[in-house]
Design a protein around this motif. Structure first.
Motif, mmCIF file in Angstrom:
data_model
loop_
_atom_site.group_PDB
_atom_site.id
_atom_site.type_symbol
_atom_site.label_atom_id
_atom_site.label_comp_id
_atom_site.label_asym_id
_atom_site.label_seq_id
_atom_site.Cartn_x
_atom_site.Cartn_y
_atom_site.Cartn_z
ATOM 1 N N ALA A 194 39.326 54.548 94.763
ATOM 2 C CA ALA A 194 39.041 54.186 93.376
ATOM 3 C C ALA A 194 40.276 54.422 92.528
ATOM 4 N N ALA A 195 40.609 53.422 91.704
ATOM 5 C CA ALA A 195 41.801 53.502 90.859
ATOM 6 C C ALA A 195 41.445 53.194 89.416
ATOM 7 N N LYS A 218 33.118 60.016 98.257
ATOM 8 C CA LYS A 218 33.941 60.118 99.462
ATOM 9 C C LYS A 218 35.238 59.330 99.298
ATOM 10 N N ALA A 219 35.623 59.102 98.081
ATOM 11 C CA ALA A 219 36.779 58.255 97.785
ATOM 12 C C ALA A 219 38.047 59.068 97.561
ATOM 13 N N SER A 220 39.171 58.395 97.767
ATOM 14 C CA SER A 220 40.466 58.880 97.311
ATOM 15 C C SER A 220 40.754 58.210 95.968
ATOM 16 N N TYR A 221 41.527 58.871 95.107
ATOM 17 C CA TYR A 221 41.672 58.403 93.735
ATOM 18 C C TYR A 221 43.122 58.208 93.315
ATOM 19 N N LEU A 222 43.311 57.198 92.472
ATOM 20 C CA LEU A 222 44.542 56.987 91.738
ATOM 21 C C LEU A 222 44.152 56.892 90.269
ATOM 22 N N PRO A 250 41.151 63.681 97.559
ATOM 23 C CA PRO A 250 42.560 63.342 97.326
ATOM 24 C C PRO A 250 42.694 62.569 96.023
ATOM 25 N N ALA A 251 43.635 62.957 95.177
ATOM 26 C CA ALA A 251 43.775 62.301 93.881
ATOM 27 C C ALA A 251 45.220 62.345 93.413
ATOM 28 N N GLU A 252 45.745 61.177 93.112
ATOM 29 C CA GLU A 252 47.061 61.044 92.495
ATOM 30 C C GLU A 252 46.827 60.796 91.009
ATOM 31 N N ALA A 284 49.308 51.361 97.998
ATOM 32 C CA ALA A 284 49.386 52.540 98.871
ATOM 33 C C ALA A 284 48.007 53.176 99.024
ATOM 34 N N LEU A 285 47.255 53.249 97.931
ATOM 35 C CA LEU A 285 45.910 53.803 97.986
ATOM 36 C C LEU A 285 45.011 52.991 98.912
ATOM 37 N N TYR A 286 45.088 51.669 98.774
ATOM 38 C CA TYR A 286 44.198 50.800 99.549
ATOM 39 C C TYR A 286 44.551 50.723 101.036
#
Length: 289
Positions: A194-195, A218-222, A250-252, A284-286
Motif C-alpha cells: 500500500a502506497a 499484511k501489507a508493506s507500506y510506502l 515494513p514501512a518506508e 520497488a514496493l510492488y
C-alpha cells in the motif's frame, strides 16, 4: 487534504506559469498531460483498457481498467485524489500497466455520479467545482471505503489478466491516501502493498484512524509526505513510524521536497523530479507482490 494551505502553494505555482486558475483549468487535461506528464515507455507491452462497472454493497461502481494485453499480472487498486477519476489518472494507470500490472482506477464518487466529475484538479478550486464535489465527498465514509476495497479486489480476482497467485497493491493520492490502509485492513489476505502519496487523514484521534489499523494488515507500506503537510503536522511521520514498528509492518515513510499534490500530473504543483523519485519507490514496493 486539498485545503487552503495547499491552495496558497498552488497559487504561487500558477503565478510562475503566468496563468490564473481558470486559465489553467481551461487548458484541458490533454494539453496539461502533454506538457508535463512522462510518456509511456517505448518498447513496453501492448495494453488493453476499458471503462468498467461492477457491483458493490452500495451500488454499481465505475472505473478504468488497464493491463498488458498478454499474460497474467499483479492487480493494483488506484484511488485518485479529490478531483476524482479523470485523464490524469488514466495516464498514470497506463504507465503502471506498462510496467506489468493490471490496474483498476476507481471512481470513488460512484455513489453520486459516474466519472468524470471534474476534468482536472484545478477545477476543484473553482466555486463550481467545490459546489459539485462537497456533497459527493460527504457521501464517502471509512466503512464505505472498506466495502469498496472488497469489491475492487473481487473485480480484479475475476479478471483473466490478474495473477491471483500474486498479491494486490493499492495506491492513493490526497484523500485517497488513507483509503490504501483501509483497503489493506479490509482485505488483508490479498492486499500486500500500500502506497500513500501526499495523503491526508492518515493520523487522527478517531478509533478507526488508519495508523491504528496497521497491525491488522499484511501489507508493506510506502508513505510519501509532502513537505508543506509535514510543516503543518510534523509529528505525524513519527506517529506513523512508531505505529508501523509496533505493528511489525515494513514501512518506508519519508518527507519529499515538494508540496501537496506533487505526484498528480495535472496539478499546478506537480513536481516532475520528486514525482519520478516517488514513482521509483512505488515500483520497488510492488516488486514484493
Amino acid at each position: 487534504m486539498c485545503d487552503d494551505f495547499t491552495a496558497e502553494q498552488e497559487e504561487a505555482a500558477l503565478a510562475r506559469s503566468g496563468l490564473n486558475r481558470r486559465e489553467f483549468a481551461a487548458l484541458g487535461s490533454a494539453a496539461l498531460l502533454a506538457a508535463s506528464g512522462p510518456a509511456l515507455a517505448k518498447g513496453g507491452p501492448a495494453l488493453k483498457e476499458a471503462t468498467v462497472t461492477f457491483k458493490t454493497e452500495d451500488g454499481t461502481a465505475d472505473g478504468f481498467f488497464v493491463h498488458p494485453a498478454r499474460g497474467k499480472h499483479p492487480g493494483v487498486i488506484l484511488w485518485p485524489d479529490i478531483a476524482g477519476l479523470r485523464d490524469a489518472y488514466k495516464q498514470m494507470a497506463r504507465r503502471l500497466a506498462g510496467e506489468g500490472y493490471a490496474v483498476l482506477v476507481l471512481n470513488h464518487y460512484y455513489r453520486s455520479s459516474p466519472a468524470p466529475i471534474l476534468n482536472s484538479i484545478a477545477e476543484w478550486r473553482t466555486p463550481e467545482g467545490q459546489a459539485k464535489l462537497k456533497p459527493m465527498i460527504a457521501a464517502i465514509n471509512p466503512e464505505g471505503t472498506m466495502r469498496d476495497a472488497k469489491a475492487c479486489v473481487a473485480f480484479l480476482d475475476a479478471q483473466k489478466a490478474v495473477d491471483r497467485k500474486r498479491g494486490i497493491g493499492t495506491q492513493g493520492y490526497c484523500m485517497g491516501g488513507p483509503y490504501t490502509v483501509r483497503a489493506a485492513y479490509a482485505v488483508p489476505g490479498r492486499i500486500r502493498a500500500a502506497a500513500s502519496f501526499h495523503g491526508g487523514g492518515l493520523v487522527t484521534d478517531q478509533p478507526g484512524s488508519p495508523h491504528k489499523l496497521l497491525a491488522e494488515t499484511k501489507a508493506s507500506y510506502l508513505i510519501a509526505i509532502a513537505r508543506n503537510d509535514d510543516t503543518r503536522a510534523p509529528a505525524e511521520k513519527d506517529v506513523l513510524r512508531e505505529a508501523a514498528k509496533a505493528a511489525g509492518r515494513p514501512a518506508e515513510i519519508e518527507v519529499y521536497a515538494a508540496d501537496h499534490g506533487w505526484c498528480t500530473l495535472d496539478a499546478p504543483i506537480y513536481d516532475k523530479a520528486e514525482a519520478e523519485r516517488a514513482w521509483a519507490r512505488l515500483l520497488a514496493l510492488y516488486k514484493g507482490l
